[in-house]
Design a protein around this motif. Structure first.
Motif, PDB file in Angstrom:
ATOM      1  N   THR A 205      47.392  49.642  46.767  1.00 43.72           N
ATOM      2  CA  THR A 205      47.230  49.062  45.430  1.00 43.72           C
ATOM      3  C   THR A 205      47.248  47.541  45.514  1.00 43.72           C
ATOM      4  OG1 THR A 205      49.618  48.924  44.981  1.00 43.72           O
ATOM      5  CG2 THR A 205      48.512  51.013  44.437  1.00 43.72           C
ATOM      6  N   PRO A 206      46.708  46.867  44.488  1.00 45.80           N
ATOM      7  CA  PRO A 206      46.806  45.402  44.455  1.00 45.80           C
ATOM      8  C   PRO A 206      48.255  44.915  44.497  1.00 45.80           C
ATOM      9  CG  PRO A 206      45.157  46.146  42.889  1.00 45.80           C
ATOM     10  CD  PRO A 206      45.853  47.384  43.398  1.00 45.80           C
ATOM     11  N   GLU A 207      49.153  45.696  43.925  1.00 45.69           N
ATOM     12  CA  GLU A 207      50.563  45.304  43.911  1.00 45.69           C
ATOM     13  C   GLU A 207      51.142  45.321  45.331  1.00 45.69           C
ATOM     14  OE1 GLU A 207      49.186  46.195  40.064  1.00 45.69           O
ATOM     15  OE2 GLU A 207      49.201  47.543  41.811  1.00 45.69           O
ATOM     16  N   GLU A 208      50.751  46.302  46.126  1.00 44.72           N
ATOM     17  CA  GLU A 208      51.243  46.377  47.504  1.00 44.72           C
ATOM     18  C   GLU A 208      50.640  45.286  48.384  1.00 44.72           C
ATOM     19  OE1 GLU A 208      52.181  51.190  47.760  1.00 44.72           O
ATOM     20  OE2 GLU A 208      50.356  50.390  48.661  1.00 44.72           O
ATOM     21  N   LEU A 209      49.500  44.770  47.957  1.00 43.99           N
ATOM     22  CA  LEU A 209      48.849  43.685  48.687  1.00 43.99           C
ATOM     23  C   LEU A 209      49.410  42.317  48.293  1.00 43.99           C
ATOM     24  CD1 LEU A 209      46.547  43.086  50.729  1.00 43.99           C
ATOM     25  CD2 LEU A 209      44.956  43.026  48.791  1.00 43.99           C
ATOM     26  N   SER A 210      50.098  42.273  47.163  1.00 44.87           N
ATOM     27  CA  SER A 210      50.578  41.008  46.599  1.00 44.87           C
ATOM     28  C   SER A 210      51.429  40.226  47.596  1.00 44.87           C
ATOM     29  CB  SER A 210      51.395  41.279  45.338  1.00 44.87           C
ATOM     30  OG  SER A 210      51.911  40.077  44.806  1.00 44.87           O
ATOM     31  N   GLY A 211      51.090  38.939  47.760  1.00 41.72           N
ATOM     32  CA  GLY A 211      51.858  38.039  48.602  1.00 41.72           C
ATOM     33  C   GLY A 211      51.571  38.136  50.084  1.00 41.72           C
ATOM     34  N   LYS A 212      50.776  39.102  50.487  1.00 44.02           N
ATOM     35  CA  LYS A 212      50.498  39.293  51.904  1.00 44.02           C
ATOM     36  C   LYS A 212      49.355  38.389  52.354  1.00 44.02           C
ATOM     37  CE  LYS A 212      52.379  43.870  52.772  1.00 44.02           C
ATOM     38  NZ  LYS A 212      53.317  43.851  51.662  1.00 44.02           N
ATOM     39  N   LYS A 213      49.562  37.703  53.467  1.00 48.50           N
ATOM     40  CA  LYS A 213      48.542  36.809  54.021  1.00 48.50           C
ATOM     41  C   LYS A 213      47.551  37.637  54.831  1.00 48.50           C
ATOM     42  CE  LYS A 213      51.444  32.666  54.316  1.00 48.50           C
ATOM     43  NZ  LYS A 213      52.001  31.635  55.228  1.00 48.50           N
ATOM     44  N   ILE A 214      46.330  37.700  54.330  1.00 46.89           N
ATOM     45  CA  ILE A 214      45.286  38.516  54.948  1.00 46.89           C
ATOM     46  C   ILE A 214      44.162  37.607  55.421  1.00 46.89           C
ATOM     47  CG2 ILE A 214      43.647  40.402  54.619  1.00 46.89           C
ATOM     48  CD1 ILE A 214      46.586  41.267  54.444  1.00 46.89           C
ATOM     49  N   ARG A 215      43.833  37.707  56.699  1.00 47.23           N
ATOM     50  CA  ARG A 215      42.746  36.878  57.230  1.00 47.23           C
ATOM     51  C   ARG A 215      41.420  37.256  56.597  1.00 47.23           C
ATOM     52  NH1 ARG A 215      37.578  37.760  60.153  1.00 47.23           N
ATOM     53  NH2 ARG A 215      36.982  35.642  60.751  1.00 47.23           N
ATOM     54  N   VAL A 216      40.673  36.235  56.180  1.00 50.64           N
ATOM     55  CA  VAL A 216      39.309  36.406  55.696  1.00 50.64           C
ATOM     56  C   VAL A 216      38.407  35.421  56.438  1.00 50.64           C
ATOM     57  CG1 VAL A 216      40.001  37.210  53.394  1.00 50.64           C
ATOM     58  CG2 VAL A 216      39.653  34.755  53.801  1.00 50.64           C
ATOM     59  N   MET A 217      37.113  35.639  56.317  1.00 47.44           N
ATOM     60  CA  MET A 217      36.163  34.699  56.905  1.00 47.44           C
ATOM     61  C   MET A 217      36.224  33.362  56.169  1.00 47.44           C
ATOM     62  SD  MET A 217      33.016  37.327  57.559  1.00 47.44           S
ATOM     63  CE  MET A 217      33.380  38.234  56.063  1.00 47.44           C
ATOM     64  N   GLN A 218      35.661  32.353  56.826  1.00 42.48           N
ATOM     65  CA  GLN A 218      35.821  30.995  56.337  1.00 42.48           C
ATOM     66  C   GLN A 218      34.785  30.655  55.271  1.00 42.48           C
ATOM     67  OE1 GLN A 218      35.694  30.220  60.533  1.00 42.48           O
ATOM     68  NE2 GLN A 218      37.447  28.855  60.405  1.00 42.48           N
ATOM     69  N   SER A 219      35.044  31.144  54.047  1.00 45.15           N
ATOM     70  CA  SER A 219      34.188  30.793  52.912  1.00 45.15           C
ATOM     71  C   SER A 219      34.998  30.898  51.628  1.00 45.15           C
ATOM     72  CB  SER A 219      32.956  31.709  52.824  1.00 45.15           C
ATOM     73  OG  SER A 219      33.228  32.881  52.086  1.00 45.15           O
ATOM     74  N   ASP A 220      34.602  30.122  50.631  1.00 44.86           N
ATOM     75  CA  ASP A 220      35.310  30.149  49.354  1.00 44.86           C
ATOM     76  C   ASP A 220      35.231  31.525  48.705  1.00 44.86           C
ATOM     77  OD1 ASP A 220      36.021  27.507  49.608  1.00 44.86           O
ATOM     78  OD2 ASP A 220      34.343  26.744  48.407  1.00 44.86           O
ATOM     79  N   THR A 221      34.066  32.185  48.836  1.00 48.36           N
ATOM     80  CA  THR A 221      33.897  33.500  48.239  1.00 48.36           C
ATOM     81  C   THR A 221      34.891  34.500  48.818  1.00 48.36           C
ATOM     82  OG1 THR A 221      31.536  33.085  47.876  1.00 48.36           O
ATOM     83  CG2 THR A 221      32.264  35.377  47.789  1.00 48.36           C
ATOM     84  N   MET A 222      35.088  34.454  50.130  1.00 45.32           N
ATOM     85  CA  MET A 222      36.008  35.391  50.765  1.00 45.32           C
ATOM     86  C   MET A 222      37.456  35.131  50.358  1.00 45.32           C
ATOM     87  SD  MET A 222      34.063  37.452  52.457  1.00 45.32           S
ATOM     88  CE  MET A 222      33.023  37.234  50.987  1.00 45.32           C
ATOM     89  N   ILE A 223      37.804  33.859  50.232  1.00 39.24           N
ATOM     90  CA  ILE A 223      39.160  33.522  49.789  1.00 39.24           C
ATOM     91  C   ILE A 223      39.379  34.017  48.360  1.00 39.24           C
ATOM     92  CG2 ILE A 223      40.753  31.637  49.280  1.00 39.24           C
ATOM     93  CD1 ILE A 223      39.288  30.024  51.499  1.00 39.24           C
ATOM     94  N   GLN A 224      38.409  33.757  47.489  1.00 38.17           N
ATOM     95  CA  GLN A 224      38.513  34.206  46.102  1.00 38.17           C
ATOM     96  C   GLN A 224      38.602  35.730  46.029  1.00 38.17           C
ATOM     97  OE1 GLN A 224      35.534  32.425  43.418  1.00 38.17           O
ATOM     98  NE2 GLN A 224      35.329  30.759  44.890  1.00 38.17           N
ATOM     99  N   MET A 225      37.828  36.409  46.879  1.00 34.65           N
ATOM    100  CA  MET A 225      37.849  37.875  46.897  1.00 34.65           C
ATOM    101  C   MET A 225      39.246  38.397  47.197  1.00 34.65           C
ATOM    102  SD  MET A 225      36.128  40.371  49.730  1.00 34.65           S
ATOM    103  CE  MET A 225      37.312  39.741  50.958  1.00 34.65           C
ATOM    104  N   MET A 226      39.847  37.929  48.282  1.00 36.92           N
ATOM    105  CA  MET A 226      41.158  38.445  48.671  1.00 36.92           C
ATOM    106  C   MET A 226      42.219  38.085  47.649  1.00 36.92           C
ATOM    107  SD  MET A 226      42.845  40.360  50.607  1.00 36.92           S
ATOM    108  CE  MET A 226      41.400  40.729  51.626  1.00 36.92           C
ATOM    109  N   ASN A 227      42.133  36.898  47.087  1.00 40.25           N
ATOM    110  CA  ASN A 227      43.091  36.511  46.048  1.00 40.25           C
ATOM    111  C   ASN A 227      42.947  37.407  44.823  1.00 40.25           C
ATOM    112  OD1 ASN A 227      43.888  34.482  47.763  1.00 40.25           O
ATOM    113  ND2 ASN A 227      42.901  32.829  46.633  1.00 40.25           N
TER     114      ASN A 227
END
Length: 372
Positions: A205-227
């Motif tokens: 769930t999004p709640e279980e993902l909350s606060g966890k640092k997850i590697r994404v590719m180097q783009s603003d879109t990917m950062i926004q997606m994971m957030n």
């Protein structure tokens, strides 16, 4: 002049900081690039793996070739292993290019970031220091933000829909848009659905993902997606991910199962959670200078074999995904089914923003929805 100066500086940097490549250099590669000929190889685990496909050859400098070597050999940078199906696709394409150009051209793949990470490789292609590269769509997005439309979360209903889009011709205008930046996109591949994998337990769930640092590719879109999905998007080069999870700098990462298994990231993050959030394309790109130096006949031959290679890539990737899922339990991986609806809902604003970014993105999004 600025491009030439940058090419020289970039090549010198690669000589000092990267494992160098040698042999089979193309006529378009700079003399400085050709001087970096110290041998480098794949990791022990990767070199021990059996190479897929017929008669592929690994050279002393780590490059992997097809069965035929052309008069001009185009160097293609790749950040993953030589056994990756996208590398195999380019090897097969090399033999087809050799035949189609009567032996004038072939391609050799330099895997495992031997020619630098994806961002550096694309820069090298832009200035002609490297002939070709396989790079993630998120990297190309840095050149033209409209590329985000084909790498947006939850935009595809299936792998089949994505393949049809890539073969439809709808993306031709988008692919041509990078010419002014010094490179052309020849084809788009996909290793399949990407999922979140984690170190310390399943995430559903999004709640279980909350606060966890997850590697994404180097783009603003990917950062926004994971957030948006609930985590903390942490951009990082692929080569640093394993150790970052191991040292708890990261809580996990997200990727397709092929990359997850090939890079043995299951050893440090054994929970593979089927969020299915993304099917990011990888683009096969070539230096505009290199391609423009080819005869019109050879350019057309290259375009055709590149277009034909999309079928090969999707077929090989599909077969390998199936194989790796069957092996997951034996590798100690816990695969968890996830209700993706909450993640989709959280990403809808991002999807709408990207889809309405420009007339190009609007058109591609509309065409995608017509493809079943």
């Amino acid at each position: 002049m600025k491009r030439k100066v940058f090419a020289t500086a970039l090549t010198m940097s690669m000589v000092m900081g990267l494992a160098a490549c040698g042999g089979g250099s193309s006529a378009q590669t700079t003399a400085a690039a050709e001087n970096k000929t110290e041998a480098a190889g794949t990791t022990a685990a990767e070199s021990a793996a059996e190479t897929k496909g017929a008669a592929a050859e690994t050279k002393a400098d780590g490059a992997v070739t097809g069965t035929k070597q052309g008069e001009t050999v185009l160097k293609c940078a790749f950040n993953q292993s030589a056994e990756n199906p996208e590398a195999e696709t380019v090897r097969r394409m090399s033999d087809e290019l050799y035949d189609a150009t009567n032996g004038r051209y072939s391609i050799e793949v330099y895997p495992n970031e031997l020619l630098g990470n994806q961002a550096d490789s694309l820069q090298s292609v832009e200035v002609g220091a490297i002939d070709m590269a396989l790079v993630a769509n998120s990297i190309v997005e840095g050149v033209n933000p409209d590329f985000a439309i084909i790498g947006t979360p939850y935009i595809y209903d299936s792998v089949e829909q994505q393949e049809k889009l890539f073969k439809s011709g709808v993306l031709d205008e988008l692919f041509a848009s990078t010419e002014s930046a010094g490179f052309r996109c020849l084809a788009a591949y996909s290793l399949g659905p990407r999922n979140v994998y984690s170190r310390d337990g399943a995430i559903t769930t999004p709640e279980e993902l909350s606060g966890k640092k997850i590697r994404v590719m180097q783009s603003d879109t990917m950062i926004q997606m994971m957030n948006a999905m609930g985590g903390v998007g942490t951009p990082m080069s692929q080569g640093d991910v394993y150790s970052a999870i191991q040292t708890k700098t990261l809580d996990g990462a997200e990727n397709n199962i092929i990359t997850y298994v090939d890079l043995k990231q299951y050893e440090v993050a054994p929970y593979y959670n089927e969020t299915g959030h993304l099917m990011i394309p990888d683009e096969l790109v070539i230096s505009a200078d290199v391609m423009n130096a080819m005869s019109p006949e050879d350019q057309e031959a290259l375009k055709k074999v590149a277009a034909d290679s999309v079928d090969t890539a999707f077929k090989l990737c599909g077969e390998l995904r199936e194989k790796y899922y069957k092996q997951a339990k034996d590798l100690g991986v816990t695969v968890t089914k996830v209700d993706i609806a909450p993640f989709q809902k959280n990403c809808q604003t991002l999807i709408d923003n990207v889809a309405n970014r420009s007339e190009t993105t609007k058109n591609i999004y509309a065409k995608l929805k017509e493809i079943k």
